[in-house]
Design a protein around this motif. Structure first.
Motif, PDB file in Angstrom:
ATOM      1  N   GLN A   7       0.825  -1.190   0.000  1.00  0.00           N
ATOM      2  CA  GLN A   7       0.000   0.000   0.000  1.00  0.00           C
ATOM      3  C   GLN A   7       0.868   1.252   0.000  1.00  0.00           C
ATOM      4  O   GLN A   7       1.826   1.358   0.754  1.00  0.00           O
ATOM      5  CB  GLN A   7      -0.923  -0.022   1.221  1.00  0.00           C
ATOM      6  N   HIS A   8       0.488   2.189  -0.863  1.00  0.00           N
ATOM      7  CA  HIS A   8       1.194   3.454  -0.987  1.00  0.00           C
ATOM      8  C   HIS A   8       0.132   4.546  -0.993  1.00  0.00           C
ATOM      9  O   HIS A   8      -0.681   4.611  -1.907  1.00  0.00           O
ATOM     10  CB  HIS A   8       2.022   3.499  -2.278  1.00  0.00           C
ATOM     11  N   ASP A   9       0.134   5.365   0.027  1.00  0.00           N
ATOM     12  CA  ASP A   9      -0.907   6.375   0.164  1.00  0.00           C
ATOM     13  C   ASP A   9      -0.487   7.695  -0.464  1.00  0.00           C
ATOM     14  O   ASP A   9       0.652   8.137  -0.315  1.00  0.00           O
ATOM     15  CB  ASP A   9      -1.241   6.574   1.648  1.00  0.00           C
ATOM     16  N   LEU A  10      -1.439   8.322  -1.147  1.00  0.00           N
ATOM     17  CA  LEU A  10      -1.197   9.619  -1.781  1.00  0.00           C
ATOM     18  C   LEU A  10      -1.382  10.752  -0.787  1.00  0.00           C
ATOM     19  O   LEU A  10      -2.264  10.689   0.074  1.00  0.00           O
ATOM     20  CB  LEU A  10      -2.192   9.843  -2.926  1.00  0.00           C
ATOM     21  N   LYS A  11      -0.593  11.781  -0.944  1.00  0.00           N
ATOM     22  CA  LYS A  11      -0.814  13.008  -0.195  1.00  0.00           C
ATOM     23  C   LYS A  11      -1.935  13.764  -0.902  1.00  0.00           C
ATOM     24  O   LYS A  11      -2.075  13.682  -2.132  1.00  0.00           O
ATOM     25  CB  LYS A  11       0.458  13.842  -0.159  1.00  0.00           C
ATOM     26  N   ALA A  15      -3.069  13.994  -4.971  1.00  0.00           N
ATOM     27  CA  ALA A  15      -4.382  13.557  -5.456  1.00  0.00           C
ATOM     28  C   ALA A  15      -5.082  14.687  -6.203  1.00  0.00           C
ATOM     29  O   ALA A  15      -5.671  14.465  -7.270  1.00  0.00           O
ATOM     30  CB  ALA A  15      -5.233  13.077  -4.285  1.00  0.00           C
ATOM     31  N   GLY A  36      -7.290   3.019  -0.920  1.00  0.00           N
ATOM     32  CA  GLY A  36      -6.475   3.227   0.284  1.00  0.00           C
ATOM     33  C   GLY A  36      -7.186   4.039   1.340  1.00  0.00           C
ATOM     34  O   GLY A  36      -8.248   3.661   1.826  1.00  0.00           O
ATOM     35  N   LEU A  37      -6.616   5.191   1.681  1.00  0.00           N
ATOM     36  CA  LEU A  37      -7.206   6.061   2.700  1.00  0.00           C
ATOM     37  C   LEU A  37      -8.197   7.062   2.109  1.00  0.00           C
ATOM     38  O   LEU A  37      -8.843   7.790   2.852  1.00  0.00           O
ATOM     39  CB  LEU A  37      -6.100   6.807   3.455  1.00  0.00           C
ATOM     40  N   ALA A  39      -7.591   9.553  -0.453  1.00  0.00           N
ATOM     41  CA  ALA A  39      -7.137  10.875  -0.908  1.00  0.00           C
ATOM     42  C   ALA A  39      -7.639  11.178  -2.322  1.00  0.00           C
ATOM     43  O   ALA A  39      -8.183  12.258  -2.581  1.00  0.00           O
ATOM     44  CB  ALA A  39      -5.616  10.971  -0.863  1.00  0.00           C
ATOM     45  N   GLU A  55     -11.814  -1.793  -2.901  1.00  0.00           N
ATOM     46  CA  GLU A  55     -10.717  -1.951  -1.939  1.00  0.00           C
ATOM     47  C   GLU A  55     -10.772  -3.363  -1.380  1.00  0.00           C
ATOM     48  O   GLU A  55     -11.868  -3.892  -1.153  1.00  0.00           O
ATOM     49  CB  GLU A  55     -10.851  -0.919  -0.812  1.00  0.00           C
ATOM     50  N   ARG A  60      -9.192  -0.829   5.669  1.00  0.00           N
ATOM     51  CA  ARG A  60      -9.355   0.365   4.833  1.00  0.00           C
ATOM     52  C   ARG A  60     -10.794   0.506   4.345  1.00  0.00           C
ATOM     53  O   ARG A  60     -11.291   1.612   4.202  1.00  0.00           O
ATOM     54  CB  ARG A  60      -8.359   0.352   3.687  1.00  0.00           C
TER      55      ARG A  60
END
Length: 70
Positions: A7-11, A15, A36-37, A39, A55, A60
């Motif tokens: 998993q790689h989350d975007l800032k 986004a 993901g989270l 974004a 997802e 998540r």
């Protein structure tokens, strides 16, 4: 490793830039795989898009449902 989630989350700023570059706008339909989270989901919704998201991580999924309950 097989079966391991990577998993790689975007800032949020990244986004927003992706949504702007893709020219996502009001009424556009977006399918997001691996939100993901959320974004990118949030940025697309803020642009007025209709977003569907897929997802696989149960933790998540719960967070996304809570964040985007409306």
């Amino acid at each position: 490793m097989p079966g391991e989630l990577q998993q790689h989350d975007l800032k949020p700023a990244v986004a927003d830039a992706i949504v702007a570059a893709a020219e996502v706008g009001a009424g556009d339909q977006v399918l997001e795989v691996g939100p993901g989270l959320g974004a990118l989901t949030a940025a697309a919704l803020a642009a007025g898009a209709i977003v569907g998201a897929i997802e696989t991580d149960p933790a998540r999924i719960a967070g996304l449902r809570s964040r985007f309950a409306d």
